[in-house]
Enzyme design. Structure first.
Site, PDB file in Angstrom:
ATOM      1  N   SER A   1      23.223 -17.697 -56.519  1.00 53.60           N
ATOM      2  CA  SER A   1      22.368 -17.692 -57.694  1.00 53.60           C
ATOM      3  C   SER A   1      22.807 -18.791 -58.661  1.00 53.60           C
ATOM      4  O   SER A   1      22.930 -19.943 -58.276  1.00 53.60           O
ATOM      5  CB  SER A   1      22.370 -16.303 -58.333  1.00 53.60           C
ATOM      6  OG  SER A   1      21.355 -16.171 -59.305  1.00 53.60           O
TER       7      SER A   1
ATOM      8  N   GLY B   1      24.795 -14.736 -61.815  1.00 50.14           N
ATOM      9  CA  GLY B   1      24.471 -13.871 -62.951  1.00 50.14           C
ATOM     10  C   GLY B   1      23.649 -14.587 -63.999  1.00 50.14           C
ATOM     11  O   GLY B   1      23.780 -14.302 -65.199  1.00 50.14           O
TER      12      GLY B   1
END
Length: 442
Positions: A195, A115
């Site tokens: 991520s 995120g």
């Protein structure tokens, strides 16, 4: 928490306390166990064991954050009624098969969510590990930690850097100490992140205070191409938000910190991820020491690292302004270029340097082979293959025109391979590969 009638529960008697779990769909979930507590802009303090029974709350705690319209377009809407804002979001959840043999010790996978270091939490429906736990007979632990301005922007005595990283380290200490009480093997812990979660794991590998806390890592889509030369940007961003203090209203912080973001003209692609780990501050080393630190640890930690084939495709193909003024050929070239700069080349370089230093490392690339899908190998498209849970992905833009049967068939094979790595640190040449995967040992 209020349970539905006929709901079955399980009580774990652990050295940390009596922890209530919920039996559901052939697994036991012990959700939202607080592992630490923190005051604003301060390091986490580990919680002591308790004599009280620990039951998970009705709503999932989540660090204060702005909802990302782009992320919701990519992976689907978030039901805000399921979450409760908490500036001290240090919670873990344990997912375990309902039935295990007496004295059996299962491999443990610890999920570190992504995120952009700015949004997310450990317990989202799109990362529910139920399918993985059932199929591969392992334990998955999800970790929530501070994000954004609360966890990844600092550099002064009053506002230390890397607080979110310190949170994760405390979670890993809790897991190492207590996971055997859930049937987990404390000597076989694998960190898995996507991520910024993958980026955090790469930096946990060289952090102080993590010795023997994990044995292996699985790193998906880490933006390692954005990790260097960030100090001036972080200093400027910190200065622009220095008026926030311990008394500032939480809502005001979340609503106003974006008024002075880092400039794309000044900092380039790095400005797309303004928060992140900061070198030269604990628990990390100086920026010029990072490569050597990874080399020193190469023989101690097994690595599985890779990316999706067109990581930036959703960001660029979903942009109405870009598609209005730029031809498709230019956009496609930009996707290939930015994917390689941010994700591809850094992952390849990391793997090759790690292998040269004696490390056990695999490099992979995920690419759905459906050409009527507009986003093919986009950022986060790996997640439904890993976690399953069809209902959570029904409105995901990145899955447009991809039948769930295709995701399910490939996902089962991918989950099996990743479990094989988590259990042994290796993947056999004879193990079946899903068609979406290109994998090689470096």
């Amino acid at each position: 928490m209020k349970f539905q009638e006929n709901t079955e529960t399980h009580l774990f008697n652990t050295s940390f306390g009596k922890i209530l779990g919920l039996k559901e769909n052939r697994i036991i979930k012990a959700k939202n166990i607080r592992y630490a507590y923190s005051e604003r802009f301060q390091k986490p303090i580990a919680l002591s064991p308790t004599d009280s029974e620990i039951a998970f709350p009705e709503k999932t705690p989540v660090c204060p954050q702005n909802i990302s319209p782009l992320l919701e377009k990519m992976i689907g809407k978030t039901n805000l009624d399921d979450f409760e804002v908490d500036e001290s979001p240090q919670f873990i959840s344990v997912f375990r098969p309902e039935k295990i043999h007496k004295d059996e010790k299962l491999s443990v996978v610890v999920w570190i969510h992504g995120g952009s270091y700015e949004i997310g939490c450990g317990d989202l429906p799109t990362a529910d590990p139920t399918d993985w736990v059932k199929e591969q007979n392992l334990i998955v632990v999800t970790v929530s930690y501070r994000v954004g301005i609360f966890g990844f922007l600092g550099g002064t005595a009053d506002r230390p850097a890397n607080l979110g990283l310190f949170d994760i380290i405390e979670a890993l200490r809790w897991i190492k100490t207590n996971i055997s009480d859930f049937g987990g093997d404390a000597e076989n812990i694998t960190l898995f992140g996507q991520s910024s979660g993958g980026d955090a794991i790469a930096h946990l590998m060289i952090s102080d205070g993590v010795e023997d806390l994990f044995k292996r890592v699985i790193i998906h889509s880490a933006p390692l191409g954005l990790r260097l030369n960030r100090s001036k940007m972080s200093e400027e961003f910190l200065k622009n938000t220095e008026h926030f203090n311990k008394e500032t209203d939480t809502f005001e912080i979340v609503e106003t910190y974006k008024k002075n973001p880092p400039s794309f003209l000044k900092y380039g692609l790095k400005a797309a991820m303004p928060f992140g780990t900061q070198y030269d501050f604990p628990p990390l080393c100086n920026e010029n020491e990072v490569e050597e630190k990874w080399r020193e640890n190469a023989r101690n930690i097994d690595v599985l690292i890779g990316l999706n084939d067109e990581e930036t495709s959703f960001y660029l193909r979903a942009s109405e302004s870009l598609n209005k003024y730029l031809p498709k050929k230019i956009i496609n070239k930009a996707i290939r270029t930015t994917t390689e700069i941010i994700y591809g080349k850094p992952a390849k370089d990391f793997a090759e340097n790690y292998a040269r230093s004696g490390g056990n490392v695999y490099l992979f690339r995920i690419h759905p082979r459906l050409f009527d899908n507009h986003f093919m190998g986009a950022h986060a498209i790996d997640l439904p293959f890993i976690f399953g849970n069809e209902s959570a992905w029904q409105t995901a833009g990145i899955l447009k025109n991809i039948p769930w049967t295709y995701i399910d068939e490939n996902g089962k094979k991918l989950r099996k391979l990743w479990a094989e790595f988590a259990q042994s640190g290796s993947i056999s040449d004879d193990s079946e590969r899903p068609e979406i995967l290109v994998l090689r040992k470096i």
